[in-house]
Design an enzyme around this catalytic site. Structure first.
Site, short mmCIF file in Angstrom:
data_model
loop_
_atom_site.label_atom_id
_atom_site.label_comp_id
_atom_site.label_asym_id
_atom_site.label_seq_id
_atom_site.Cartn_x
_atom_site.Cartn_y
_atom_site.Cartn_z
N ILE A 73 30.59 -17.29 -14.44
CA ILE A 73 29.31 -17.96 -14.23
C ILE A 73 29.63 -19.09 -13.26
O ILE A 73 30.56 -19.86 -13.48
CB ILE A 73 28.68 -18.47 -15.55
N SER A 74 28.91 -19.14 -12.14
CA SER A 74 29.26 -20.07 -11.07
C SER A 74 29.11 -21.52 -11.50
O SER A 74 28.35 -21.85 -12.40
CB SER A 74 28.38 -19.82 -9.84
N GLN A 75 29.84 -22.37 -10.79
CA GLN A 75 29.73 -23.81 -10.97
C GLN A 75 28.29 -24.24 -10.63
O GLN A 75 27.75 -23.81 -9.61
CB GLN A 75 30.72 -24.46 -10.00
#
Length: 213
Positions: free
Chosen positions: A63-65
């Protein structure tokens, strides 16, 4: 899992962190403040849900920053009703933000496990993308083209020509380009074969995979 006052408080702090890193689009910041990121992560990571970091999810993806999600979204300049193609649904966190901003989202995921999970999960939280597709992001989605913008949420070794071709004139493609480390790149379509290109520093993404089936 619920979304509690504590979660909302932690989200506000996260939004401040993202803002302090240079994100200025109020709609993007407001969108981040509304999305319960902890619900998009495995329960073991709940303590980390509101840190500005990427975290592992299923199928060796991440899950992206939040800062990265906000950065890419700000580059898209999303307007309500925009038709947006997302390459790499992943956890659905970026998809949710685009939905909150009022976009018609078409999202492609090539990991069957994630596709099945997110297809059920997003509507259960009230996020309704126009279409979730199990397929090869390198090919884009010709049947629904042209798009106001296209966002790629995985590192692409090269820029797929199919994606450039599926942009409207004036449309924007935001894509991290490179192998080990990627350069965030924005293409704006100026004409049939004319594109303006801008680069925005280095980021790290999981690799964009071609469909091997």
């Amino acid at each position: 899992m619920k979304d509690t006052f504590k979660h909302k408080g932690l989200r506000q702090k996260l939004v401040e962190v993202v803002k302090n890193k240079g994100i200025t689009d109020e709609k993007v910041l407001d969108g981040l403040s509304k999305i319960p990121r902890h619900l998009f992560m495995d329960s073991g990571f709940l303590d980390h849900a509101y840190q500005d970091k990427a975290f592992p999810i299923a199928a060796d993806q991440t899950i992206s920053q939040p800062y990265t999600v906000a950065f890419q979204t700000e580059l898209l300049q999303v307007k309500k009703g925009d038709k947006i193609l997302e390459i790499g649904t992943g956890s659905g966190y970026q998809t949710a933000l685009l939905c909150v901003l009022g976009a018609q989202v078409f999202s492609i995921e090539r990991q069957q496990e994630l596709f099945k999970k997110t297809s059920k999960f997003l509507p259960s939280l009230g996020y309704r993308p126009k279409k979730l597709i199990f397929g090869d992001g390198y090919k884009g989605l010709k049947t629904e083209a042209p798009f106001d913008s296209i966002i790629v949420t995985a590192g692409a070794p090269l820029v797929p020509k199919a994606l450039l071709g599926q942009l409207k004139i004036g449309g924007r493609l935001v894509i991290p380009v490179g192998d080990q480390v990627q350069t965030m790149t924005l293409f704006i379509r100026k004409g049939e074969k004319e594109f303006e290109q801008h680069e925005f520093g280095e980021f790290r993404f999981v690799p964009m995979l071609e469909d091997k089936n």
